[in-house]
Design an enzyme around this catalytic site. Structure first.
Site, PDB file in Angstrom:
ATOM      1  N   LEU A 124       0.848  -1.181  -0.097  1.00  0.00           N
ATOM      2  CA  LEU A 124       0.298  -0.071   0.448  1.00  0.00           C
ATOM      3  C   LEU A 124       1.320   0.943  -0.303  1.00  0.00           C
ATOM      4  O   LEU A 124       1.140   2.127  -0.343  1.00  0.00           O
ATOM      5  CB  LEU A 124      -1.032  -0.004   1.548  1.00  0.00           C
ATOM      6  N   GLY A 128       5.804   8.431  -0.513  1.00  0.00           N
ATOM      7  CA  GLY A 128       4.750  10.221  -0.196  1.00  0.00           C
ATOM      8  C   GLY A 128       3.616   9.794  -0.362  1.00  0.00           C
ATOM      9  O   GLY A 128       3.194  10.552   0.694  1.00  0.00           O
ATOM     10  N   GLY A 241      -4.835  -6.181  11.260  1.00  0.00           N
ATOM     11  CA  GLY A 241      -3.468  -7.056  10.843  1.00  0.00           C
ATOM     12  C   GLY A 241      -3.279  -6.251  12.434  1.00  0.00           C
ATOM     13  O   GLY A 241      -2.014  -6.225  13.221  1.00  0.00           O
ATOM     14  N   GLN A 278      14.191  -3.016  45.631  1.00  0.00           N
ATOM     15  CA  GLN A 278      12.854  -3.028  44.894  1.00  0.00           C
ATOM     16  C   GLN A 278      12.842  -2.293  43.416  1.00  0.00           C
ATOM     17  O   GLN A 278      12.067  -2.389  42.905  1.00  0.00           O
ATOM     18  CB  GLN A 278      12.742  -1.684  46.110  1.00  0.00           C
ATOM     19  N   GLY A 338      21.655  -4.530  32.661  1.00  0.00           N
ATOM     20  CA  GLY A 338      22.458  -3.863  32.507  1.00  0.00           C
ATOM     21  C   GLY A 338      23.760  -3.946  31.619  1.00  0.00           C
ATOM     22  O   GLY A 338      23.172  -3.148  30.044  1.00  0.00           O
ATOM     23  N   GLY A 339      24.748  -3.617  31.175  1.00  0.00           N
ATOM     24  CA  GLY A 339      26.026  -3.558  30.299  1.00  0.00           C
ATOM     25  C   GLY A 339      24.901  -5.247  29.407  1.00  0.00           C
ATOM     26  O   GLY A 339      25.516  -4.656  28.398  1.00  0.00           O
ATOM     27  N   GLU A 362       1.106  -0.553  10.214  1.00  0.00           N
ATOM     28  CA  GLU A 362      -0.146  -0.807  10.139  1.00  0.00           C
ATOM     29  C   GLU A 362      -1.055   0.335  10.641  1.00  0.00           C
ATOM     30  O   GLU A 362      -1.704   0.654  11.850  1.00  0.00           O
ATOM     31  CB  GLU A 362      -0.404  -1.869  11.030  1.00  0.00           C
TER      32      GLU A 362
END
Ligand SMILES: Cc1cc2nc3c(=O)[nH]c(=O)nc-3n(C[C@H](O)[C@H](O)[C@H](O)COP(=O)(O)OP(=O)(O)OC[C@H]3O[C@@H](n4cnc5c(N)ncnc54)[C@H](O)[C@@H]3O)c2cc1C
Length: 382
Positions: A124, A128, A241, A278, A338-339, A362
């Site tokens: 679709l 543009g 979809g 926590q 983390g890392g 979608e």
């Protein structure tokens, strides 16, 4: 109200879950690294009946209710979002041929689509015309008993890999929905070729390509539905979809949560598991709550479709809420690791890269909010 899946739905979910754990999850990282679209996997998906979710048994299909379909997409997305997207697009094309095609088109294409001999794509968008999809400019001109197609389409998932393309092109002049007509175009048709393959942030195992049409002549029997009514058909299919994108988002978020909660139990800092802090518990609690809320919203939208109720707003809500949720949850999963979460040693960075697009395709989440907002306020006059 009842919140339990029936026996058949549980069986479908468990079968797809087992398949995903064995055949998809172990390979998804490699497919992502190598930009590999796992076409070979789709033969197995066909054996499981998952390429025929939108086709009736008389064509070899294995039709499922929308809620069961949502379970399928959720489970597959836990292993690999790219595979779930490829499958969703394929089934959308199959569904459109079934719902809007004529007998000849159904007989010609459905058995092959269901068996995986043909793989589908839906086109679709253009450079543009994205959110404003009705302003598309790809041209169709009638010539006796054929149509000539000229123009360029963009962002086609399964592009290049697919054999059958459901194309929206404009018959006549103008910019709005009137004139947009739907066609089926086979790979290999003279005048139809492939352009740029997008290099994307994520979803590397799902090819996204340009389609080029230059004096591409197709028989008039390749038109789906009436002339000028294609946009309506596309919109009708996008509702389903959107529920699928909701389910995919829930699946990816759940996968990220599972990795993060396991890590929080095992990783120790300051002499204790990070899950004892926590700050980590609150993150995980919020993630769990939001995943469950998105899951319920998605299942409800699917259930409404199954009941034949108007599900446009429910589908927009599910798509928008679940994809925003999954973006947040995958980002927090990276944080909890983390890392390590930022490396390819763990899949959470892939989940985070992949899921971003669920807020975009979608219909972007701004467009979903627009649809929901208008439904709340109705027509406004100044
Ligand atoms: C990986 C991937 C796969 C895709 N697969 C397919 C496919 O298989 N088939 C297909 O046809 N298309 C596909 N698309 C295209 C997708 O549907 C479009 O990218 C999407 O509709 C947005 O269009 P756009 O990218 O042109 O953004 P634009 O429409 O230019 O939007 C840019 C920004 O402006 C915002 N915006 C636009 N209008 C409004 C408004 N009225 N109010 C508020 N904000 C607004 C948007 O939300 C967005 O944030 C795919 C895209 C991607 C990235």
């Amino acid at each position: 109200m009842q919140f339990e899946l029936d026996e058949e739905q549980r069986e479908i979910r468990d079968t797809v879950r087992r398949f995903t754990e064995q055949e998809i999850t172990p390979h998804a990282g490699e497919w992502d690294e190598q930009n590999h679209f796992p076409r070979e996997l789709f033969a197995q998906l066909a054996e499981l009946g998952l390429l025929g979710l939108s086709a009736p048994e008389e064509y070899g299909g294995s039709p499922l209710d929308r809620l069961s379909c949502a379970l399928v997409y959720e489970e597959i997305a836990k292993g690999d979002m790219a595979t779930a997207v490829g499958l969703g697009v394929h089934n959308m094309v199959t569904g459109m041929v079934m719902r809007f095609g004529n007998d000849e088109q159904r007989q010609r294409y459905l058995p092959a689509l269901v068996q995986g001999k043909l793989f589908g794509a839906f086109s679709l968008s253009e450079s543009g015309s994205g959110s404003d999809a009705a302003s598309l400019q790809c041209r169709a001109q009638r010539q006796d008993d054929s149509y000539r197609i000229d123009g360029t389409k963009m962002w086609v998932s399964n592009g290049g890999e697919a054999d059958l393309y459901l194309l929206m092109a404009r018959l006549g002049e103008g910019r709005g929905p009137a004139g947009i007509t739907c066609f089926l175009i086979e790979k290999g048709t003279p005048g139809f070729s492939f352009g740029k393959l997008e290099r994307k942030m994520g979803l590397h195992a799902s090819p996204t390509r340009e389609l080029l049409f230059d004096n591409c002549v197709i028989p008039s029997g390749q038109r789906i539905g009436e002339e000028g009514k294609g946009f309506k058909l596309a919109l009708a299919s996008l509702d389903g979809g959107r529920v699928n994108v909701g389910a995919i988002s829930v699946g990816v978020a759940q996968a990220a949560f599972d990795v993060a909660s396991k890590y929080a139990r095992e990783r120790e800092q300051f002499g204790q598991p990070i899950g004892a802090f926590q700050g980590m518990q609150f993150l995980l609690a919020d993630m769990a709550m939001k995943i469950e809320a998105a899951r319920l919203l998605t299942y409800e939208a699917a259930w409404k479709m199954d009941k034949g109720q108007d599900a446009i707003i429910a589908a927009s809500m599910a798509k928008c809420f679940a994809s925003d949720m999954a973006m947040e949850v995958t980002t927090n999963a990276v944080q909890i690791l983390g890392g390590a979460g930022y490396t390819r040693e763990f899949p959470v960075e892939r989940y985070m890269r992949d899921i971003k697009v669920a807020q975009i395709f979608e219909g972007t989440n701004q467009v979903q909010r627009m649809i929901i907002g208008r439904s709340i306020l109705g027509p406004l006059s100044s």
